[in-house]
Design a protein around this motif. Sequence first.
Motif, PDB file in Angstrom:
ATOM      1  N   VAL A 120       0.831  -1.198   0.000  1.00 35.21           N
ATOM      2  CA  VAL A 120       0.000   0.000   0.000  1.00 35.21           C
ATOM      3  C   VAL A 120       0.867   1.250   0.000  1.00 35.21           C
ATOM      4  N   ALA A 121       1.931   1.247   0.821  1.00 35.62           N
ATOM      5  CA  ALA A 121       2.805   2.420   0.912  1.00 35.62           C
ATOM      6  C   ALA A 121       3.466   2.727  -0.424  1.00 35.62           C
ATOM      7  N   SER A 122       3.784   1.684  -1.180  1.00 36.09           N
ATOM      8  CA  SER A 122       4.474   1.906  -2.447  1.00 36.09           C
ATOM      9  C   SER A 122       3.624   2.699  -3.440  1.00 36.09           C
ATOM     10  N   THR A 123       2.291   2.646  -3.289  1.00 34.72           N
ATOM     11  CA  THR A 123       1.418   3.397  -4.190  1.00 34.72           C
ATOM     12  C   THR A 123       1.259   4.846  -3.757  1.00 34.72           C
ATOM     13  N   ALA A 124       1.573   5.141  -2.497  1.00 33.48           N
ATOM     14  CA  ALA A 124       1.338   6.494  -1.966  1.00 33.48           C
ATOM     15  C   ALA A 124       2.616   7.292  -1.772  1.00 33.48           C
ATOM     16  N   VAL A 125       3.765   6.633  -1.856  1.00 31.97           N
ATOM     17  CA  VAL A 125       5.040   7.280  -1.552  1.00 31.97           C
ATOM     18  C   VAL A 125       5.823   7.517  -2.833  1.00 31.97           C
ATOM     19  N   GLN A 126       6.309   8.743  -2.988  1.00 31.54           N
ATOM     20  CA  GLN A 126       7.087   9.125  -4.169  1.00 31.54           C
ATOM     21  C   GLN A 126       8.571   8.860  -3.935  1.00 31.54           C
ATOM     22  N   PRO A 127       9.205   8.002  -4.732  1.00 30.90           N
ATOM     23  CA  PRO A 127      10.656   7.815  -4.602  1.00 30.90           C
ATOM     24  C   PRO A 127      11.377   9.109  -4.976  1.00 30.90           C
ATOM     25  N   LEU A 128      12.372   9.485  -4.178  1.00 33.05           N
ATOM     26  CA  LEU A 128      13.092  10.734  -4.394  1.00 33.05           C
ATOM     27  C   LEU A 128      14.463  10.444  -4.985  1.00 33.05           C
ATOM     28  N   ASN A 129      14.885  11.248  -5.963  1.00 30.97           N
ATOM     29  CA  ASN A 129      16.201  11.098  -6.562  1.00 30.97           C
ATOM     30  C   ASN A 129      16.677  12.454  -7.075  1.00 30.97           C
ATOM     31  N   LEU A 130      17.863  12.473  -7.661  1.00 31.00           N
ATOM     32  CA  LEU A 130      18.432  13.731  -8.154  1.00 31.00           C
ATOM     33  C   LEU A 130      17.589  14.375  -9.246  1.00 31.00           C
ATOM     34  N   ALA A 131      16.890  13.548 -10.011  1.00 35.96           N
ATOM     35  CA  ALA A 131      16.133  14.076 -11.137  1.00 35.96           C
ATOM     36  C   ALA A 131      14.823  14.735 -10.719  1.00 35.96           C
ATOM     37  N   ASN A 132      14.242  14.319  -9.595  1.00 37.67           N
ATOM     38  CA  ASN A 132      12.896  14.818  -9.281  1.00 37.67           C
ATOM     39  C   ASN A 132      12.774  15.521  -7.938  1.00 37.67           C
ATOM     40  N   TYR A 133      13.858  15.640  -7.163  1.00 37.92           N
ATOM     41  CA  TYR A 133      13.702  16.140  -5.800  1.00 37.92           C
ATOM     42  C   TYR A 133      13.208  17.588  -5.752  1.00 37.92           C
TER      43      TYR A 133
END
Length: 248
Positions: free
Chosen positions: A60-73
Amino acid sequence: MRYSSVILALPALSLAQQQVPLVDQLKGWFNKATEVVQGYVPTSVPSTVPEAVNAGAAGVASTAVQPLNLANYKQVLSPSAKAAQNAGPEEVLLYITGSNKTCYGLCDKADAAWNKAAAVLAATSSPPKLARLDCEVDGVLCNMWSAGPPAIYHFLLPETLADQSKPATTARFIQLNRTEITASDITELSTKEKYKETTPYEGLFHPIDGLLATTGANLPYGYVFWALNKMPSWLPMILISFVSRRFM
């Protein structure tokens, strides 16, 4: 038999994310778990039950949480279009984790707590923006902010004013206890505003308003220290020895 139904139901819910709205999905998940607990209290709890709950929460968390990285932070840490319709700043909870090299293999308990907390927060009437940063995968970003796992970076993203100026972003770096952290501890940072117990960070490594970020020096800084951390411990000694001999 009752617990086996929960074990089967939780993964199914996480796989049905495209057909069922997230809030309804979460409510159904928790309702099924509650019915089982109320209807049957065993003398011994099978070890597969908490494993299934953790798996369901992670799904469930994987659908609601945005992975953060250098390209999108920068995009993630900017107020969304939805936030412009609401009064006040937009709340962001960024979970910082790692693995063997960056967390010494001690982030498992915090990861499980975060997954459960993220599932609960996503089901609230006014959920915060949720994001996750893995220092094992995006080490440059962690070094840019001098942020070590496990931790929560709590942000209050201000709205842009009528004159297009942007007020300072309130950021709080909250280090998590690797052995004692619970889902409730993380959830209450938002639901009970316990983030206010931590003093806002306004130093050099502030991800948005710090000196490194505003001058653009944070990226090269992050790469330099990421490279130093990747360097074998024996290499600096060889380089020092080589330089000293050349000097002599």
